[in-house]
Design a protein around this motif. Structure first.
Motif, PDB file in Angstrom:
ATOM      1  N   LYS A 216       0.833  -1.211   0.000  1.00 56.66           N
ATOM      2  CA  LYS A 216       0.000   0.000   0.000  1.00 56.66           C
ATOM      3  C   LYS A 216       0.862   1.253   0.000  1.00 56.66           C
ATOM      4  O   LYS A 216       0.669   2.167  -0.814  1.00 56.66           O
ATOM      5  CB  LYS A 216      -0.900  -0.010   1.245  1.00 56.66           C
ATOM      6  CG  LYS A 216      -1.823   1.200   1.328  1.00 56.66           C
ATOM      7  CD  LYS A 216      -2.805   1.195   0.159  1.00 56.66           C
ATOM      8  CE  LYS A 216      -3.866   2.280   0.314  1.00 56.66           C
ATOM      9  NZ  LYS A 216      -3.324   3.619   0.240  1.00 56.66           N
ATOM     10  N   ARG A 219       2.849   1.568  -3.272  1.00 58.64           N
ATOM     11  CA  ARG A 219       2.026   2.101  -4.365  1.00 58.64           C
ATOM     12  C   ARG A 219       1.851   3.603  -4.239  1.00 58.64           C
ATOM     13  O   ARG A 219       1.891   4.333  -5.240  1.00 58.64           O
ATOM     14  CB  ARG A 219       0.659   1.414  -4.356  1.00 58.64           C
ATOM     15  CG  ARG A 219       0.692  -0.023  -4.898  1.00 58.64           C
ATOM     16  CD  ARG A 219      -0.673  -0.656  -4.825  1.00 58.64           C
ATOM     17  NE  ARG A 219      -0.664  -2.013  -5.378  1.00 58.64           N
ATOM     18  CZ  ARG A 219      -1.690  -2.850  -5.300  1.00 58.64           C
ATOM     19  NH1 ARG A 219      -2.813  -2.477  -4.688  1.00 58.64           N
ATOM     20  NH2 ARG A 219      -1.607  -4.061  -5.826  1.00 58.64           N
ATOM     21  N   ASP A 220       1.656   4.059  -2.997  1.00 56.90           N
ATOM     22  CA  ASP A 220       1.544   5.508  -2.796  1.00 56.90           C
ATOM     23  C   ASP A 220       2.831   6.208  -3.223  1.00 56.90           C
ATOM     24  O   ASP A 220       2.800   7.265  -3.862  1.00 56.90           O
ATOM     25  CB  ASP A 220       1.242   5.811  -1.324  1.00 56.90           C
ATOM     26  CG  ASP A 220      -0.150   5.345  -0.916  1.00 56.90           C
ATOM     27  OD1 ASP A 220      -0.981   5.109  -1.838  1.00 56.90           O
ATOM     28  OD2 ASP A 220      -0.416   5.207   0.286  1.00 56.90           O
ATOM     29  N   MET A 222       5.067   5.066  -5.434  1.00 56.37           N
ATOM     30  CA  MET A 222       5.173   4.987  -6.900  1.00 56.37           C
ATOM     31  C   MET A 222       4.243   5.993  -7.567  1.00 56.37           C
ATOM     32  O   MET A 222       4.629   6.664  -8.535  1.00 56.37           O
ATOM     33  CB  MET A 222       4.826   3.571  -7.353  1.00 56.37           C
ATOM     34  CG  MET A 222       5.865   2.518  -6.972  1.00 56.37           C
ATOM     35  SD  MET A 222       5.311   0.832  -7.308  1.00 56.37           S
ATOM     36  CE  MET A 222       5.010   0.934  -9.060  1.00 56.37           C
ATOM     37  N   GLN A 223       3.015   6.130  -7.044  1.00 61.34           N
ATOM     38  CA  GLN A 223       2.071   7.080  -7.631  1.00 61.34           C
ATOM     39  C   GLN A 223       2.573   8.507  -7.465  1.00 61.34           C
ATOM     40  O   GLN A 223       2.473   9.330  -8.385  1.00 61.34           O
ATOM     41  CB  GLN A 223       0.697   6.920  -6.957  1.00 61.34           C
ATOM     42  CG  GLN A 223      -0.385   7.809  -7.560  1.00 61.34           C
ATOM     43  CD  GLN A 223      -0.649   7.495  -9.022  1.00 61.34           C
ATOM     44  OE1 GLN A 223      -0.669   6.341  -9.416  1.00 61.34           O
ATOM     45  NE2 GLN A 223      -0.840   8.516  -9.829  1.00 61.34           N
ATOM     46  N   THR A 224       3.156   8.780  -6.282  1.00 61.19           N
ATOM     47  CA  THR A 224       3.671  10.133  -6.045  1.00 61.19           C
ATOM     48  C   THR A 224       4.836  10.437  -6.978  1.00 61.19           C
ATOM     49  O   THR A 224       4.924  11.521  -7.559  1.00 61.19           O
ATOM     50  CB  THR A 224       4.122  10.257  -4.577  1.00 61.19           C
ATOM     51  OG1 THR A 224       3.010   9.962  -3.719  1.00 61.19           O
ATOM     52  CG2 THR A 224       4.626  11.669  -4.294  1.00 61.19           C
ATOM     53  N   SER A 226       5.382   9.059  -9.860  1.00 58.95           N
ATOM     54  CA  SER A 226       4.805   9.200 -11.204  1.00 58.95           C
ATOM     55  C   SER A 226       4.211  10.589 -11.392  1.00 58.95           C
ATOM     56  O   SER A 226       4.370  11.218 -12.441  1.00 58.95           O
ATOM     57  CB  SER A 226       3.741   8.126 -11.427  1.00 58.95           C
ATOM     58  OG  SER A 226       3.133   8.275 -12.690  1.00 58.95           O
ATOM     59  N   ASP A 227       3.514  11.085 -10.352  1.00 64.27           N
ATOM     60  CA  ASP A 227       2.946  12.441 -10.437  1.00 64.27           C
ATOM     61  C   ASP A 227       4.042  13.479 -10.574  1.00 64.27           C
ATOM     62  O   ASP A 227       3.902  14.471 -11.310  1.00 64.27           O
ATOM     63  CB  ASP A 227       2.094  12.726  -9.192  1.00 64.27           C
ATOM     64  CG  ASP A 227       0.828  11.875  -9.159  1.00 64.27           C
ATOM     65  OD1 ASP A 227       0.448  11.360 -10.243  1.00 64.27           O
ATOM     66  OD2 ASP A 227       0.232  11.717  -8.083  1.00 64.27           O
ATOM     67  N   LYS A 230       5.347  13.545 -14.076  1.00 65.37           N
ATOM     68  CA  LYS A 230       4.395  14.122 -15.016  1.00 65.37           C
ATOM     69  C   LYS A 230       4.067  15.574 -14.688  1.00 65.37           C
ATOM     70  O   LYS A 230       3.165  16.154 -15.282  1.00 65.37           O
ATOM     71  CB  LYS A 230       3.110  13.296 -15.010  1.00 65.37           C
ATOM     72  CG  LYS A 230       3.299  11.858 -15.500  1.00 65.37           C
ATOM     73  CD  LYS A 230       2.010  11.081 -15.409  1.00 65.37           C
ATOM     74  CE  LYS A 230       2.209   9.635 -15.866  1.00 65.37           C
ATOM     75  NZ  LYS A 230       0.956   8.841 -15.732  1.00 65.37           N
ATOM     76  N   GLN A 236       0.824  17.042  -2.528  1.00 65.96           N
ATOM     77  CA  GLN A 236       0.297  15.775  -2.025  1.00 65.96           C
ATOM     78  C   GLN A 236       1.374  15.033  -1.242  1.00 65.96           C
ATOM     79  O   GLN A 236       2.527  15.003  -1.623  1.00 65.96           O
ATOM     80  CB  GLN A 236      -0.191  14.909  -3.196  1.00 65.96           C
ATOM     81  CG  GLN A 236      -0.795  13.577  -2.774  1.00 65.96           C
ATOM     82  CD  GLN A 236      -1.255  12.772  -3.972  1.00 65.96           C
ATOM     83  OE1 GLN A 236      -1.201  13.276  -5.097  1.00 65.96           O
ATOM     84  NE2 GLN A 236      -1.715  11.567  -3.740  1.00 65.96           N
ATOM     85  N   ILE A 238       2.354  11.388   1.260  1.00 66.79           N
ATOM     86  CA  ILE A 238       2.044   9.972   1.481  1.00 66.79           C
ATOM     87  C   ILE A 238       1.609   9.768   2.924  1.00 66.79           C
ATOM     88  O   ILE A 238       2.259  10.254   3.858  1.00 66.79           O
ATOM     89  CB  ILE A 238       3.271   9.105   1.166  1.00 66.79           C
ATOM     90  CG1 ILE A 238       3.627   9.227  -0.327  1.00 66.79           C
ATOM     91  CG2 ILE A 238       3.026   7.648   1.526  1.00 66.79           C
ATOM     92  CD1 ILE A 238       4.916   8.553  -0.684  1.00 66.79           C
ATOM     93  N   THR A 253      10.151   9.844   1.232  1.00 69.53           N
ATOM     94  CA  THR A 253       9.502  10.393   0.033  1.00 69.53           C
ATOM     95  C   THR A 253       8.842  11.730   0.338  1.00 69.53           C
ATOM     96  O   THR A 253       8.903  12.670  -0.463  1.00 69.53           O
ATOM     97  CB  THR A 253       8.464   9.391  -0.492  1.00 69.53           C
ATOM     98  OG1 THR A 253       9.095   8.133  -0.744  1.00 69.53           O
ATOM     99  CG2 THR A 253       7.838   9.896  -1.780  1.00 69.53           C
TER     100      THR A 253
END
Length: 723
Positions: A216, A219-220, A222-224, A226-227, A230, A236, A238, A253
């Motif tokens: 969990k 993933r947070d 990795m998503q951060t 990725s954001d 991009k 944001q 975690i 992070t």
């Protein structure tokens, strides 16, 4: 506040494996107990039942031996036949006792065995012993009579029937035990599969719980990330739910996000200040603007800027100065090494002082005044030399992060300050050049009038030449006049050469001084066109790209003008040395291979044997000539190929008639638009191209070939063109 217990990933994994190991241990204990029971039953069947069957067969064999030996002895009278009889007679009771002990747990079988014993004993009493005794006595009639009546046959038949029944009963008991053992083995397998399923379910559940806690947060993260890649929202964070390495990753992070957000904020501030520094056009205005921005950014209530000029540090601007008394506050001019400001300028490093004495620097406002406690002196460097010094007074010392930001800002300010001063000097130089140009224009008009006068004199001389034979005496006079005019023409030619030298020197100086601010403009416009922080829309980014491209074109033009001016002024120097021809393809590929790929055309470099290993020339100027020729080829070629061929040729010797000499030829060919034959000589003139529409369609100034021809002349080589 109690410290939260740390439950690491290693602990979680070890706990999961420990649970699995304990479950497997419990299963092994249960299985071991069951296997021991089965093993005992198997041993019982293997030893007990087999021994029962063996003893039963042994008793039957003993009886059979006794009967056979008894009959053989009675028929033959041979004593050897009594040996099996005697052996069976001595062994059957021992076997009987062993068998009786083995079936002690089965009363019915014991009863059957006792009946078997009774029949054996009765046969021995009524048949075995009496018949042997009769044979030994030699009473043959009684022996025959005994055989005819045979009283032991009934006992033997009953004995065989009872042995068969006994044996069948034991076989049935063995089969029942085997069936029960198979049933228990099947039950054991069922238990094993059931326990395996329970352990597997518990292991999977533990793995899901442990991996869920780990995945969990991952993933947070990795998503951060990725954001971030991009250009997403950096605000944001975690949410950390565990106190393990994954939780540490989440915290790190979040720290990274804080640092990236802070770096972006600092970059935005630097970009904003760099943009503002492009506006002022004079030294004092630029300095005041920079001090104002430093005051807002670092909360510095007082600051002073000194500019290095004529080996002195001159005070040009201050922030929060005392009105009319500003120039009297502190020193207006400092020498290098004088005070902290002069020492910072000489050493080119930041000097800092904390815990200043009371009233060392007085900072006033409308409500009152106070004293600064910290002093920071920062040198402003450009290309490794000090061009200004900034002195800052504050209520608290600047932090290390503030000093790093200060260093970046002073680097940018150094470029802007140098550009502004250079722009002011260029403006002054331009004004002076305007005056000089007006003077040159007046001299040019005067020279034009003298030229017209010389033309009229030349016409007059021609008329006098026709009358030469008739006017000998007058010829001497006119000859003297012609010599006087020739001297005047020489003077005029010297003046023209001087004017041309002024022009070349002016172009060289202008080209050199323009490149420094132009480079700054290219760097800033390139940063804007890349738009890494996404502050510009597409139209503004396009404007920045246009500025950058136009600046590069202007820089190339200035470089061409500078090279042409150097050649015309005779300042271009050449350095002859050995040049390796084998290294030329790699050098040219570095310059043009990317261009060929972008235009989707072929680029070939061919060295035709035989060629010498080296030639003697100026390598840099030779590369410059080839680059100009290849640049033209790529510019006017939209498809097909561009080729550079190096070969050995034989040409007529320039000094010896009817003799040839070997030369190295560099040939550039392309499949472009070509050149008309009547334009072949024109293209080598400065600012000339084959067609007026060429500059509009392909760009360029027409200086490349002119510079190449001038460089070729310096190198002592020939430059030609074929359409």
């Amino acid at each position: 506040m109690s410290k939260t217990r740390r439950f690491t990933i290693r602990s979680k994994i070890l706990l999961g494996y420990l649970v699995v190991v304990l479950l497997f241990g419990a299963v092994l204990l249960v299985l071991t107990a069951q296997i021991n029971v089965l093993q005992k039953e198997n041993d019982f069947i293997s030893h007990h039942d087999l021994e029962v069957h063996n003893l039963t067969n042994a008793i039957e064999k003993n009886v059979l031996n006794m009967e056979t030996g008894q009959r053989g002895f009675m028929i033959t009278g041979n004593e050897s036949y009594l040996e099996p009889y005697s052996q069976g007679l001595s062994q059957w009771s021992s076997n009987y006792d062993q068998l009786n002990a083995l079936i002690s747990d089965n009363p019915s079988q014991q009863q059957s065995l006792q009946n078997i014993k009774a029949h054996i004993t009765r046969w021995i009493e009524i048949a075995g012993e009496p018949s042997v005794d009769l044979k030994k006595q030699g009473d043959q009639a009684k022996v025959v009579a005994f055989f005819q009546s045979d009283p032991g046959k009934t006992e033997i038949d009953l004995l065989r029937s009872q042995l068969t029944t006994f044996r069948n009963t034991e076989i049935a008991l063995t089969e029942a035990r085997v069936t029960e053992l198979a049933r228990r083995s099947s039950t054991l397998l069922t238990i094993m599969y059931t326990l395996w399923g329970i352990i597997a379910a518990l292991s999977i559940a533990a793995a899901i719980v442990i991996s869920g806690n780990i995945v969990k947060t991952l993933r947070d993260v990795m998503q951060t990330i990725s954001d971030i890649s991009k250009g997403g929202n950096l605000k944001q964070r975690i949410q950390v739910r565990t106190h393990d390495e994954v939780g540490d990753l989440g915290h790190e992070t979040n720290k990274l996000l804080d640092e990236v957000q802070e770096q972006n904020r600092v970059k935005d501030q630097i970009t904003g200040i760099a943009t503002l520094l492009q506006n002022p056009t004079n030294l004092e205005g630029l300095s005041r603007l920079f001090l104002n921005e430093l005051a807002k950014l670092f909360e510095v209530p007082y600051s002073v800027l000194y500019y290095w000029k004529d080996n002195r540090l001159l005070r040009v601007a201050a922030y929060a100065g005392d009105g009319e008394k500003e120039r009297s506050l502190g020193k207006v001019s400092l020498a290098p090494g004088e005070g902290l400001v002069g020492q910072s300028a000489v050493e080119k490093r930041v000097l800092r002082m904390n815990d200043l004495p009371q009233n060392y620097i007085r900072i006033s406002s409308g409500l009152g005044y106070t004293s600064a406690t910290s002093l920071t002196v920062v040198p402003v460097l450009f290309e490794g030399r000090t061009i200004a010094v900034i002195e800052l007074a504050s209520m608290k010392p600047l932090q290390e992060n503030d000093m790093k930001l200060m260093q970046e800002l002073t680097d940018i300010f150094g470029v802007s300050l140098h550009s502004t001063v250079t722009r002011m000097e260029l403006q002054q130089l331009y004004d002076e050049s305007q005056v000089l140009n007006e003077e040159l224009q007046a001299q040019s008009e005067k020279l034009q009038a003298q030229t017209e006068e010389m033309l009229s004199q030349t016409e007059e001389l021609q008329m006098q030449t026709e009358e030469l034979h008739m006017l000998n005496d007058r010829l001497e006079i006119q000859k003297s006049a012609a010599e006087t005019s020739a001297n005047e023409l020489a003077v005029v030619a010297d003046q023209l050469r001087t004017s041309s030298g002024y022009k070349s020197e002016f172009l060289a100086n202008m080209s050199h001084e323009l490149r420094t601010p132009l480079n700054s403009m290219l760097i800033l416009s390139e940063i804007l066109s890349e738009n890494k922080n996404q502050h510009l829309n597409s139209e503004e980014q396009n404007y920045a790209s246009v500025i950058h491209k136009s600046g590069k074109d202007l820089l190339n033009l200035i470089n061409d003008i500078l090279d042409l001016s150097k050649v015309e002024a005779g300042q271009m120097e050449v350095d002859f040395d050995d040049v390796y021809l084998s290294s030329l393809p790699e050098v040219m590929n570095q310059y043009f291979l990317k261009t060929a790929e972008q235009k989707k055309i072929d680029f070939r470099i061919q060295l035709q044997s035989p060629l010498p290993e080296t030639i003697v020339t100026d390598e840099m100027r030779m590369h410059q000539i080839l680059r100009n020729l290849l640049s033209n080829a790529f510019k006017f070629t939209s498809e097909g190929e561009v080729a550079l061929t190096i070969s050995r040729m034989s040409l007529a010797h320039p000094e010896v008639k009817d003799q040839e000499t070997d030369v190295i030829a560099f040939s550039v060919s392309d499949t472009g638009i070509g050149i008309a034959e009547n334009k072949l000589l024109q293209i080598f003139d400065a600012f000339k191209q084959a067609d007026g529409a060429t500059a509009r369609k392909y760009g360029g100034t027409g200086l490349g070939l002119s510079i190449s021809q001038s460089l070729a002349t310096l190198l002592g080589v020939n430059l030609g063109n074929k359409s």
